[in-house]
Scaffold this active site. Structure first.
Site, mmCIF file in Angstrom:
data_model
loop_
_atom_site.group_PDB
_atom_site.id
_atom_site.type_symbol
_atom_site.label_atom_id
_atom_site.label_comp_id
_atom_site.label_asym_id
_atom_site.label_seq_id
_atom_site.Cartn_x
_atom_site.Cartn_y
_atom_site.Cartn_z
ATOM 1 N N ASP A 173 0.853 -1.191 0.000
ATOM 2 C CA ASP A 173 0.000 0.000 0.000
ATOM 3 C C ASP A 173 0.892 1.246 0.000
ATOM 4 O O ASP A 173 1.707 1.419 0.905
ATOM 5 C CB ASP A 173 -0.874 -0.051 1.270
ATOM 6 C CG ASP A 173 -2.102 0.814 1.177
ATOM 7 O OD1 ASP A 173 -1.962 1.989 0.808
ATOM 8 O OD2 ASP A 173 -3.194 0.301 1.493
ATOM 9 N N THR A 181 -6.672 3.803 -2.002
ATOM 10 C CA THR A 181 -6.493 2.380 -1.693
ATOM 11 C C THR A 181 -7.566 1.476 -2.311
ATOM 12 O O THR A 181 -7.243 0.495 -2.979
ATOM 13 C CB THR A 181 -6.474 2.197 -0.166
ATOM 14 O OG1 THR A 181 -5.378 2.961 0.344
ATOM 15 C CG2 THR A 181 -6.303 0.743 0.224
ATOM 16 N N ASP A 213 1.562 2.482 3.910
ATOM 17 C CA ASP A 213 0.679 3.620 3.645
ATOM 18 C C ASP A 213 0.558 4.515 4.872
ATOM 19 O O ASP A 213 0.660 5.737 4.777
ATOM 20 C CB ASP A 213 -0.700 3.109 3.227
ATOM 21 C CG ASP A 213 -1.642 4.243 2.857
ATOM 22 O OD1 ASP A 213 -1.359 4.945 1.868
ATOM 23 O OD2 ASP A 213 -2.652 4.433 3.558
ATOM 24 N N ASP A 216 -1.074 -0.048 -4.788
ATOM 25 C CA ASP A 216 -2.408 0.488 -5.108
ATOM 26 C C ASP A 216 -2.367 1.949 -5.541
ATOM 27 O O ASP A 216 -3.321 2.456 -6.125
ATOM 28 C CB ASP A 216 -3.362 0.295 -3.917
ATOM 29 C CG ASP A 216 -2.813 0.894 -2.632
ATOM 30 O OD1 ASP A 216 -1.592 1.195 -2.567
ATOM 31 O OD2 ASP A 216 -3.607 1.062 -1.689
ATOM 32 N N HIS A 217 -1.260 2.638 -5.258
ATOM 33 C CA HIS A 217 -1.073 4.045 -5.619
ATOM 34 C C HIS A 217 0.285 4.476 -5.095
ATOM 35 O O HIS A 217 0.911 3.750 -4.322
ATOM 36 C CB HIS A 217 -2.163 4.940 -5.006
ATOM 37 C CG HIS A 217 -2.316 4.730 -3.524
ATOM 38 N ND1 HIS A 217 -1.405 5.189 -2.609
ATOM 39 C CD2 HIS A 217 -3.250 4.043 -2.810
ATOM 40 C CE1 HIS A 217 -1.770 4.820 -1.400
ATOM 41 N NE2 HIS A 217 -2.879 4.101 -1.485
HETATM 42 ZN ZN LIG Z 1 -3.528 2.746 -0.267
#
Ligand SMILES: [Zn+2]
Length: 576
Positions: free
Chosen positions: A44, A85, A315, A362-363
């Site tokens: 993440d 996310t 994250d 996810d990013h």
């Molecule tokens: Zn995320």
């Protein structure tokens, strides 16, 4: 008699010839076996540049192994915004944009109930292992099928599909609607939990895992650097710059070492929140994934199973310290070693030769605005109240020219109350209109959108404004990446009526130290690595996306691609 003899001779010869021919024919190559396990590893908030900036310090058997024995795409970008996310995790195993999966944000406004909902919240189910009033989660809002769903359809449900993460959405969405199970961490109970969407009670092995209080052993743990400090200073700068601000109420500090208590006296919710922002939940997740492999017998026969593992700590740490911090570097190095542990375990238990592995994120994440400002990159925080104040004033000037009191335009934008305050709906940079009131006053959505957009664009820091009418008509340009990415993130039944995009390095309405969500490279550029039978290792420079993982896995597994697949098959890495 002669005729019969001749005929029988012809028959005999032809039978002989045909059997001779068949004896000489090359044996047909048997259809290659499917891999026994598909292992998806998501980190993440892992930017592609972390592979390069920290890669020389990786272990031999973690990410370095994936880069050496797998195919890696260096030009891999998400092609949607918002880059959050849930949308990212919704895309990876469906191969589809949020416009198809319906997962347009971590949260959005549910018009039917007039409430803010999460991508996975599900009132109709029970939490299993969570706190007494904890809302259950399930994949019921995911509109597209996943690789796991299609594998189960292909094998008459013999394939086992399990998703694990610290975050509910990150466990649930990659696994899919027809998964056997998803498990995540509850900051209420400190347990690994699931919901009655999958079964009526937790499997015994999960209860046993929780009975050992796997989170509580980190209470008071000190997070120190893995390597000597000069390695960090060289790559990220000093430990505690002015833009890293950790509130004293967390019981933590902005610099190393970080002590994980959450300012609590004993393990409880504040501690579990604090634990989320440490690398230690990733260790817990690896242990849990190992238990899942053992107890669910994943990868033990020819009906391919799926395990998706999403590491969330990165994250939380990235939001708190930003992508150019010693903490992000350290959690990245630790994650590399945690992945090494997981890969070694899979190798011993299933065999990496029998496993198809995909690695992605996810990013990404933007630099902290104050950091970007200090560098002259134009970093800034655009105040939500500035944007909405100007918009509300313009709506009033346009539709209440008589100056009626009370102003009937006061609720043209959909409002809700939070902590006793009435405020406008504003989620994922989406503004929502109140359709009932617009109908009452004969105001069209199109007309109001124009007023909102023209005003929003006068606020410093707002780069672009898109309207529902424009996006639903497809009146956007596919050659403009920002327009295209907004369109790919727009699902009409769930999205707002106006979508704003800020300038690079600027955040709207964000108090969080560092964040993501934009259509810009720092948020979209992430790793895409695939390793396993049929894949030619190497570095690939063709444009790619995490949305390409699902169609590529489907091709390698010889199954129907997930329902809404829009990504491409990454053919350049296929063995001929
Ligand atoms: Zn995320």
């Amino acid at each position: 008699m002669r005729r019969r003899t001749l005929l029988s001779l012809v028959l005999t010869v032809s039978v002989f010839l045909s059997s001779g021919a068949s004896a000489q024919r090359q044996p047909q190559p048997s259809t290659p076996k499917r891999p026994r396990l598909v292992l998806l590893i998501v980190v993440d908030q892992f930017r592609y540049d972390y592979l390069d900036r920290f890669g020389d310090l990786f272990a031999a058997n973690g990410l370095r192994r994936l880069l050496r024995d797998g195919a890696s795409w260096s030009q891999s970008n998400y092609d949607h915004t918002p880059t959050y996310t849930a949308p990212g995790h919704g895309t990876i195993m469906t191969g589809a944009y949020p416009a198809e999966t319906g997962i347009i944000g971590n949260e959005w406004l549910d018009r039917a109930s007039g409430t803010r909902i999460t991508s996975v919240s599900d009132d109709s189910r029970k939490s299993l292992g969570g706190g007494p009033n904890e809302i259950a989660s399930s994949p019921w809002r995911l509109m597209a099928s996943t690789i796991g769903d299609e594998l189960r359809l292909a094998t008459n449900d013999r394939s086992r599909v399990i998703g694990v993460s610290v975050k509910d959405r990150s466990a649930i969405l990659p696994a899919g609607r027809h998964a056997n199970a998803a498990y995540w961490f509850s900051t209420v109970s400190g347990n690994m939990v699931s919901s009655s969407y999958y079964f009526e009670q937790l499997p015994a092995w999960v209860t046993a895992f929780n009975d050992a209080k796997p989170a509580d052993k980190y209470f008071g743990a000190k997070w120190e650097r893995l390597l000597p400090e000069d390695e960090y200073v060289k790559r990220t700068g000093p430990d505690n710059p002015a833009w890293e601000v950790v509130a004293a109420s967390t019981g933590d500090t902005s610099g190393f070492p970080h002590t994980i208590t959450g300012n609590a006296k004993a393990p409880s919710q504040p501690f579990y929140w604090a634990l989320d922002s440490s690398p230690f939940t990733n260790d817990m997740l690896v242990s849990f994934a190992q238990q899942a492999i053992l107890n669910e017998r994943l990868g033990q026969d020819d009906d391919t199973d799926v395990l998706t593992v999403s590491f969330s700590a990165n994250d939380y740490v990235g939001h708190r310290f930003g992508p150019y911090s010693q903490e992000v570097m350290d959690v990245t190095l630790r994650t590399d070693r945690q992945i090494a542990t997981l890969l070694d375990f899979v190798d011993a238990r299933v065999g990496l030769a029998n496993t198809l592995i995909a690695f992605t994120a996810d990013h990404g994440v933007s630099p902290i605005p104050e950091h970007a400002a200090a560098l002259g990159l134009g970093g800034a925080r655009v105040k939500f109240t500035d944007v909405m104040g100007k918009i509300q004033a313009a709506i009033s000037a346009r539709y209440n020219m008589q100056g009626k009191v009370p102003d009937p335009t006061g609720d043209y934008l959909l409002r809700f109350s939070e902590a006793g305050m009435s405020r406008e709906w504003y989620v994922n940079n989406n503004i929502y209109f109140n359709y009932d009131v617009l109908r009452r006053d004969g105001v069209t959505i199109e007309d109001l959108s124009q007023v909102v957009c023209m005003t929003a664009l006068t606020v410093s820091g707002i780069a672009r404004c898109f309207t529902r009418t424009q996006l639903m008509r497809g009146a956007t340009s596919i050659t403009d990446p920002i327009e295209r990415r907004v369109l790919h993130g727009f699902y009409p039944a769930r999205s707002g009526d106006v979508v704003l995009v800020a300038d690079p390095y600027k955040y709207i309405a964000e108090t969080i130290t560092a964040t993501h969500g934009s259509p810009y490279s720092y948020d979209t550029h992430v790793p895409t690595i695939i390793m396993g039978v049929g894949i030619k290792p190497g570095q690939y420079y063709e444009p790619a996306s995490p949305a390409d993982i699902a169609p590529t896995l489907a091709a390698l597994l010889r199954i129907t691609p997930p329902s809404n697949v829009t990504g491409r098959v990454l053919l350049e890495a296929f063995r001929k």
